[in-house]
Motif scaffolding. Structure first.
Motif, PDB file in Angstrom:
ATOM      1  N   PHE A 112       0.835  -1.198   0.000  1.00 41.73           N
ATOM      2  CA  PHE A 112       0.000   0.000   0.000  1.00 41.73           C
ATOM      3  C   PHE A 112       0.869   1.248   0.000  1.00 41.73           C
ATOM      4  N   HIS A 113       0.541   2.166  -0.872  1.00 40.93           N
ATOM      5  CA  HIS A 113       1.278   3.421  -1.010  1.00 40.93           C
ATOM      6  C   HIS A 113       0.422   4.406  -1.802  1.00 40.93           C
ATOM      7  N   ARG A 114       0.918   5.600  -1.944  1.00 39.98           N
ATOM      8  CA  ARG A 114       0.321   6.575  -2.850  1.00 39.98           C
ATOM      9  C   ARG A 114       1.451   7.226  -3.621  1.00 39.98           C
ATOM     10  N   ASP A 115       1.176   7.633  -4.816  1.00 41.25           N
ATOM     11  CA  ASP A 115       2.184   8.290  -5.654  1.00 41.25           C
ATOM     12  C   ASP A 115       2.115   9.783  -5.345  1.00 41.25           C
ATOM     13  N   SER A 116       2.909  10.208  -4.355  1.00 39.95           N
ATOM     14  CA  SER A 116       2.797  11.562  -3.831  1.00 39.95           C
ATOM     15  C   SER A 116       4.084  12.366  -3.946  1.00 39.95           C
ATOM     16  N   GLU A 117       5.024  11.916  -4.762  1.00 37.44           N
ATOM     17  CA  GLU A 117       6.263  12.655  -4.934  1.00 37.44           C
ATOM     18  C   GLU A 117       5.960  14.043  -5.502  1.00 37.44           C
ATOM     19  N   PRO A 118       6.644  15.087  -5.022  1.00 35.71           N
ATOM     20  CA  PRO A 118       6.374  16.451  -5.488  1.00 35.71           C
ATOM     21  C   PRO A 118       6.491  16.607  -7.007  1.00 35.71           C
ATOM     22  N   GLU A 119       7.378  15.828  -7.633  1.00 34.88           N
ATOM     23  CA  GLU A 119       7.578  15.923  -9.088  1.00 34.88           C
ATOM     24  C   GLU A 119       6.349  15.501  -9.887  1.00 34.88           C
ATOM     25  N   LEU A 120       5.377  14.865  -9.247  1.00 37.03           N
ATOM     26  CA  LEU A 120       4.160  14.452  -9.938  1.00 37.03           C
ATOM     27  C   LEU A 120       3.063  15.516  -9.879  1.00 37.03           C
ATOM     28  N   GLY A 121       3.265  16.554  -9.071  1.00 37.70           N
ATOM     29  CA  GLY A 121       2.257  17.596  -8.924  1.00 37.70           C
ATOM     30  C   GLY A 121       1.210  17.203  -7.896  1.00 37.70           C
ATOM     31  N   PRO A 122       0.311  18.129  -7.550  1.00 38.54           N
ATOM     32  CA  PRO A 122      -0.653  17.879  -6.475  1.00 38.54           C
ATOM     33  C   PRO A 122      -1.762  16.889  -6.832  1.00 38.54           C
ATOM     34  N   GLU A 123      -2.109  16.760  -8.106  1.00 39.98           N
ATOM     35  CA  GLU A 123      -3.163  15.829  -8.530  1.00 39.98           C
ATOM     36  C   GLU A 123      -2.706  15.100  -9.793  1.00 39.98           C
ATOM     37  N   PRO A 124      -1.772  14.169  -9.638  1.00 42.51           N
ATOM     38  CA  PRO A 124      -1.207  13.525 -10.822  1.00 42.51           C
ATOM     39  C   PRO A 124      -2.208  12.663 -11.586  1.00 42.51           C
ATOM     40  N   THR A 134      -4.086 -11.858 -14.601  1.00 38.85           N
ATOM     41  CA  THR A 134      -4.953 -10.979 -13.824  1.00 38.85           C
ATOM     42  C   THR A 134      -4.476 -10.949 -12.381  1.00 38.85           C
ATOM     43  N   ARG A 135      -4.380  -9.736 -11.830  1.00 38.21           N
ATOM     44  CA  ARG A 135      -4.042  -9.578 -10.417  1.00 38.21           C
ATOM     45  C   ARG A 135      -5.045  -8.638  -9.765  1.00 38.21           C
ATOM     46  N   ARG A 136      -5.256  -8.844  -8.484  1.00 39.09           N
ATOM     47  CA  ARG A 136      -6.168  -8.022  -7.691  1.00 39.09           C
ATOM     48  C   ARG A 136      -5.461  -6.726  -7.298  1.00 39.09           C
ATOM     49  N   PHE A 137      -6.126  -5.614  -7.525  1.00 39.86           N
ATOM     50  CA  PHE A 137      -5.640  -4.284  -7.180  1.00 39.86           C
ATOM     51  C   PHE A 137      -6.531  -3.779  -6.056  1.00 39.86           C
ATOM     52  N   ARG A 138      -5.936  -3.268  -4.990  1.00 42.14           N
ATOM     53  CA  ARG A 138      -6.708  -2.842  -3.820  1.00 42.14           C
ATOM     54  C   ARG A 138      -6.559  -1.342  -3.606  1.00 42.14           C
ATOM     55  N   PHE A 139      -7.678  -0.698  -3.295  1.00 41.63           N
ATOM     56  CA  PHE A 139      -7.698   0.682  -2.834  1.00 41.63           C
ATOM     57  C   PHE A 139      -8.052   0.660  -1.350  1.00 41.63           C
ATOM     58  N   ARG A 140      -7.427   1.566  -0.584  1.00 42.60           N
ATOM     59  CA  ARG A 140      -7.759   1.725   0.826  1.00 42.60           C
ATOM     60  C   ARG A 140      -7.743   3.216   1.149  1.00 42.60           C
ATOM     61  N   ALA A 141      -8.807   3.701   1.769  1.00 42.49           N
ATOM     62  CA  ALA A 141      -8.893   5.121   2.111  1.00 42.49           C
ATOM     63  C   ALA A 141      -7.802   5.494   3.105  1.00 42.49           C
ATOM     64  N   ARG A 142      -7.225   6.686   2.921  1.00 43.65           N
ATOM     65  CA  ARG A 142      -6.227   7.170   3.878  1.00 43.65           C
ATOM     66  C   ARG A 142      -6.886   7.545   5.192  1.00 43.65           C
ATOM     67  N   ASN A 167      -6.144  11.015  -1.336  1.00 43.02           N
ATOM     68  CA  ASN A 167      -7.155  10.429  -0.458  1.00 43.02           C
ATOM     69  C   ASN A 167      -7.134   8.905  -0.362  1.00 43.02           C
ATOM     70  N   TRP A 168      -6.412   8.242  -1.247  1.00 46.11           N
ATOM     71  CA  TRP A 168      -6.441   6.780  -1.288  1.00 46.11           C
ATOM     72  C   TRP A 168      -5.043   6.200  -1.432  1.00 46.11           C
ATOM     73  N   LEU A 169      -4.833   5.044  -0.831  1.00 40.88           N
ATOM     74  CA  LEU A 169      -3.643   4.215  -1.031  1.00 40.88           C
ATOM     75  C   LEU A 169      -4.022   3.101  -1.990  1.00 40.88           C
ATOM     76  N   HIS A 170      -3.037   2.521  -2.649  1.00 37.66           N
ATOM     77  CA  HIS A 170      -3.320   1.389  -3.524  1.00 37.66           C
ATOM     78  C   HIS A 170      -2.192   0.365  -3.422  1.00 37.66           C
ATOM     79  N   ALA A 171      -2.516  -0.885  -3.780  1.00 32.75           N
ATOM     80  CA  ALA A 171      -1.570  -1.991  -3.642  1.00 32.75           C
ATOM     81  C   ALA A 171      -1.934  -3.120  -4.594  1.00 32.75           C
ATOM     82  N   VAL A 172      -0.943  -3.961  -4.872  1.00 31.87           N
ATOM     83  CA  VAL A 172      -1.145  -5.252  -5.531  1.00 31.87           C
ATOM     84  C   VAL A 172      -0.630  -6.286  -4.530  1.00 31.87           C
ATOM     85  N   PRO A 173      -1.529  -6.853  -3.707  1.00 31.05           N
ATOM     86  CA  PRO A 173      -1.076  -7.785  -2.669  1.00 31.05           C
ATOM     87  C   PRO A 173      -0.624  -9.123  -3.267  1.00 31.05           C
TER      88      PRO A 173
END
Length: 193
Positions: A112-124, A134-142, A167-173
């Protein structure tokens, strides 16, 4: 794009399960699996530097720093340049880079992470193309307890923009199921520092 909106409060997420037809998606998977210089990246997680639990290749026009490591780009292969052109036409994202990840089996994962590096801007804007198994992708609210699971299928496109990364984290467990290899391509625009 014949995509459907995925309802996540405070996010803008679209999903197209059939963005690439099966034949071209398979040809792209084969070309990238056999043609990219895959590496085992070192990443820093909670102050510890570890081998990433997948193989990766940073491609593009600019270097990118994430998880404490600076990645110098490899040049665009012709197959990926065509995908970038199509995404540009559909999303107008100004993509100048792509992170390719190779998940060799169900044990390879992305925490779980978010892509929040400053180089991506505030709303990448991040366009994620999936190839192979096929793999399961998960979203989890921050904040709060919201979650959502989504199966990323061969040839699918997931687009995250707006407040999604804020607002959200995401992962490939990992999965214990027997699954074949999967390549994920996350196109993004890295802003100059």
């Amino acid at each position: 794009m014949a995509a459907m909106a995925i309802h996540l409060p405070g996010a803008d997420v679209m999903f197209d399960p059939d963005w690439l037809e099966a034949g071209p998606a398979r040809a792209l998977f084969d070309a990238l699996r056999d043609g990219l210089p895959w590496e085992r990246h070192r990443i820093t997680v909670y102050g510890r530097t570890l081998d990433a639990p997948r193989l990766s290749c940073w491609i593009g026009d600019v270097a990118y720093k994430y998880s404490g490591t600076l990645f110098e780009p490899h040049p665009w292969p012709a197959a990926l340049a065509r995908v970038r052109e199509r995404l540009e036409g559909e999303l107008h994202g100004g993509f100048n880079s792509v992170l390719a990840n190779l998940y060799r089996d169900g044990g390879d994962r992305l925490g779980f992470h978010r892509d929040s590096e400053p180089e991506l801007g505030p709303e990448p804007l991040i366009a994620s193309v999936s190839l192979g198994a096929t793999r399961r992708f998960r979203f989890r609210a921050r904040a709060g307890d919201g979650t959502l699971g989504l199966d990323l299928t061969h040839g699918s496109l997931l687009v995250m923009s707006g407040g999604t990364q804020r607002n959200w984290l995401h992962a490939v467990p990992p999965t214990a199921r027997a699954v074949g290899p999967r390549i994920n391509l996350t196109f993004r625009r890295v802003l100059p520092r």
